[in-house]
Design a protein around this motif. Structure first.
Motif, PDB file in Angstrom:
ATOM      1  N   VAL A  23     113.506  72.927  80.097  1.00  0.00           N
ATOM      2  CA  VAL A  23     112.518  73.802  80.721  1.00  0.00           C
ATOM      3  C   VAL A  23     112.031  74.762  79.651  1.00  0.00           C
ATOM      4  O   VAL A  23     112.840  75.379  78.949  1.00  0.00           O
ATOM      5  N   VAL A  24     110.711  74.861  79.502  1.00  0.00           N
ATOM      6  CA  VAL A  24     110.147  75.797  78.529  1.00  0.00           C
ATOM      7  C   VAL A  24     109.211  76.763  79.244  1.00  0.00           C
ATOM      8  O   VAL A  24     108.537  76.392  80.201  1.00  0.00           O
ATOM      9  N   LEU A  25     109.190  77.989  78.786  1.00  0.00           N
ATOM     10  CA  LEU A  25     108.295  79.020  79.310  1.00  0.00           C
ATOM     11  C   LEU A  25     107.279  79.321  78.217  1.00  0.00           C
ATOM     12  O   LEU A  25     107.656  79.656  77.093  1.00  0.00           O
ATOM     13  N   VAL A  26     106.014  79.190  78.560  1.00  0.00           N
ATOM     14  CA  VAL A  26     104.940  79.472  77.603  1.00  0.00           C
ATOM     15  C   VAL A  26     104.132  80.637  78.158  1.00  0.00           C
ATOM     16  O   VAL A  26     103.556  80.542  79.242  1.00  0.00           O
ATOM     17  N   GLN A  36      97.390  75.036  74.781  1.00  0.00           N
ATOM     18  CA  GLN A  36      97.628  73.849  73.963  1.00  0.00           C
ATOM     19  C   GLN A  36      99.129  73.613  73.775  1.00  0.00           C
ATOM     20  O   GLN A  36      99.600  72.476  73.798  1.00  0.00           O
ATOM     21  N   THR A  37      99.878  74.688  73.594  1.00  0.00           N
ATOM     22  CA  THR A  37     101.331  74.580  73.436  1.00  0.00           C
ATOM     23  C   THR A  37     101.958  74.029  74.713  1.00  0.00           C
ATOM     24  O   THR A  37     102.806  73.130  74.665  1.00  0.00           O
ATOM     25  N   ALA A  38     101.528  74.551  75.856  1.00  0.00           N
ATOM     26  CA  ALA A  38     102.042  74.073  77.137  1.00  0.00           C
ATOM     27  C   ALA A  38     101.727  72.589  77.312  1.00  0.00           C
ATOM     28  O   ALA A  38     102.572  71.810  77.773  1.00  0.00           O
ATOM     29  N   ARG A  39     100.525  72.191  76.946  1.00  0.00           N
ATOM     30  CA  ARG A  39     100.124  70.783  77.061  1.00  0.00           C
ATOM     31  C   ARG A  39     101.008  69.900  76.181  1.00  0.00           C
ATOM     32  O   ARG A  39     101.461  68.837  76.613  1.00  0.00           O
ATOM     33  N   CYS A  40     101.278  70.327  74.970  1.00  0.00           N
ATOM     34  CA  CYS A  40     102.117  69.539  74.061  1.00  0.00           C
ATOM     35  C   CYS A  40     103.542  69.404  74.603  1.00  0.00           C
ATOM     36  O   CYS A  40     104.116  68.312  74.572  1.00  0.00           O
ATOM     37  N   PHE A  41     104.107  70.498  75.097  1.00  0.00           N
ATOM     38  CA  PHE A  41     105.452  70.430  75.670  1.00  0.00           C
ATOM     39  C   PHE A  41     105.478  69.492  76.878  1.00  0.00           C
ATOM     40  O   PHE A  41     106.417  68.724  77.052  1.00  0.00           O
ATOM     41  N   ALA A  60      94.319  76.953  87.470  1.00  0.00           N
ATOM     42  CA  ALA A  60      93.274  76.124  86.853  1.00  0.00           C
ATOM     43  C   ALA A  60      93.796  75.493  85.562  1.00  0.00           C
ATOM     44  O   ALA A  60      93.533  74.311  85.287  1.00  0.00           O
ATOM     45  N   ALA A  61      94.543  76.251  84.778  1.00  0.00           N
ATOM     46  CA  ALA A  61      95.114  75.724  83.538  1.00  0.00           C
ATOM     47  C   ALA A  61      96.135  74.635  83.837  1.00  0.00           C
ATOM     48  O   ALA A  61      96.154  73.594  83.173  1.00  0.00           O
ATOM     49  N   ALA A  62      96.965  74.847  84.854  1.00  0.00           N
ATOM     50  CA  ALA A  62      97.979  73.848  85.224  1.00  0.00           C
ATOM     51  C   ALA A  62      97.303  72.550  85.660  1.00  0.00           C
ATOM     52  O   ALA A  62      97.728  71.464  85.288  1.00  0.00           O
ATOM     53  N   LYS A  63      96.246  72.660  86.426  1.00  0.00           N
ATOM     54  CA  LYS A  63      95.504  71.469  86.873  1.00  0.00           C
ATOM     55  C   LYS A  63      94.928  70.731  85.675  1.00  0.00           C
ATOM     56  O   LYS A  63      95.018  69.509  85.598  1.00  0.00           O
ATOM     57  N   ASP A  64      94.356  71.465  84.737  1.00  0.00           N
ATOM     58  CA  ASP A  64      93.774  70.864  83.540  1.00  0.00           C
ATOM     59  C   ASP A  64      94.852  70.163  82.705  1.00  0.00           C
ATOM     60  O   ASP A  64      94.649  69.053  82.226  1.00  0.00           O
ATOM     61  N   ILE A  65      95.998  70.797  82.565  1.00  0.00           N
ATOM     62  CA  ILE A  65      97.100  70.209  81.785  1.00  0.00           C
ATOM     63  C   ILE A  65      97.605  68.930  82.461  1.00  0.00           C
ATOM     64  O   ILE A  65      97.839  67.933  81.809  1.00  0.00           O
ATOM     65  N   ARG A  66      97.757  68.969  83.775  1.00  0.00           N
ATOM     66  CA  ARG A  66      98.216  67.775  84.500  1.00  0.00           C
ATOM     67  C   ARG A  66      97.258  66.606  84.339  1.00  0.00           C
ATOM     68  O   ARG A  66      97.684  65.456  84.246  1.00  0.00           O
ATOM     69  N   GLN A  67      95.962  66.880  84.306  1.00  0.00           N
ATOM     70  CA  GLN A  67      94.955  65.816  84.155  1.00  0.00           C
ATOM     71  C   GLN A  67      95.019  65.168  82.792  1.00  0.00           C
ATOM     72  O   GLN A  67      94.629  64.020  82.642  1.00  0.00           O
TER      73      GLN A  67
END
Length: 69
Positions: A23-26, A36-41, A60-67
């Motif tokens: 589990v990482v916290l960004v 970008q860091t969250a997306r890479c993890f 909105a960021a979480a939705k974008d990362i999931r996509q």
């Protein structure tokens, strides 16, 4: 879309360390380098917790990362 990520080949995916079970916290994860860091993890298999000040922008960021996974 913030930033650009080059396509990743299957060989490159295999070379990355797996973060499954971690589990990482960004912080600052709704824009810029934090996003970008969250997306890479997330791509490496980690469970990512987004630290943001605005719930709306964080969702909105979480939705974008999931996509992008």
């Amino acid at each position: 879309m913030l930033g650009w990520l080059p396509p990743v080949s299957r060989e490159e995916d295999l070379m990355k360390p797996s973060l499954e079970g971690k589990v990482v916290l960004v912080t600052g994860a709704n824009t810029g380098i934090g996003k970008q860091t969250a997306r890479c993890f997330a791509r490496m298999g980690a469970t990512v917790v987004l630290g943001v000040r605005s719930l709306e922008r964080g969702e909105a960021a979480a939705k974008d990362i999931r996509q992008c996974l």
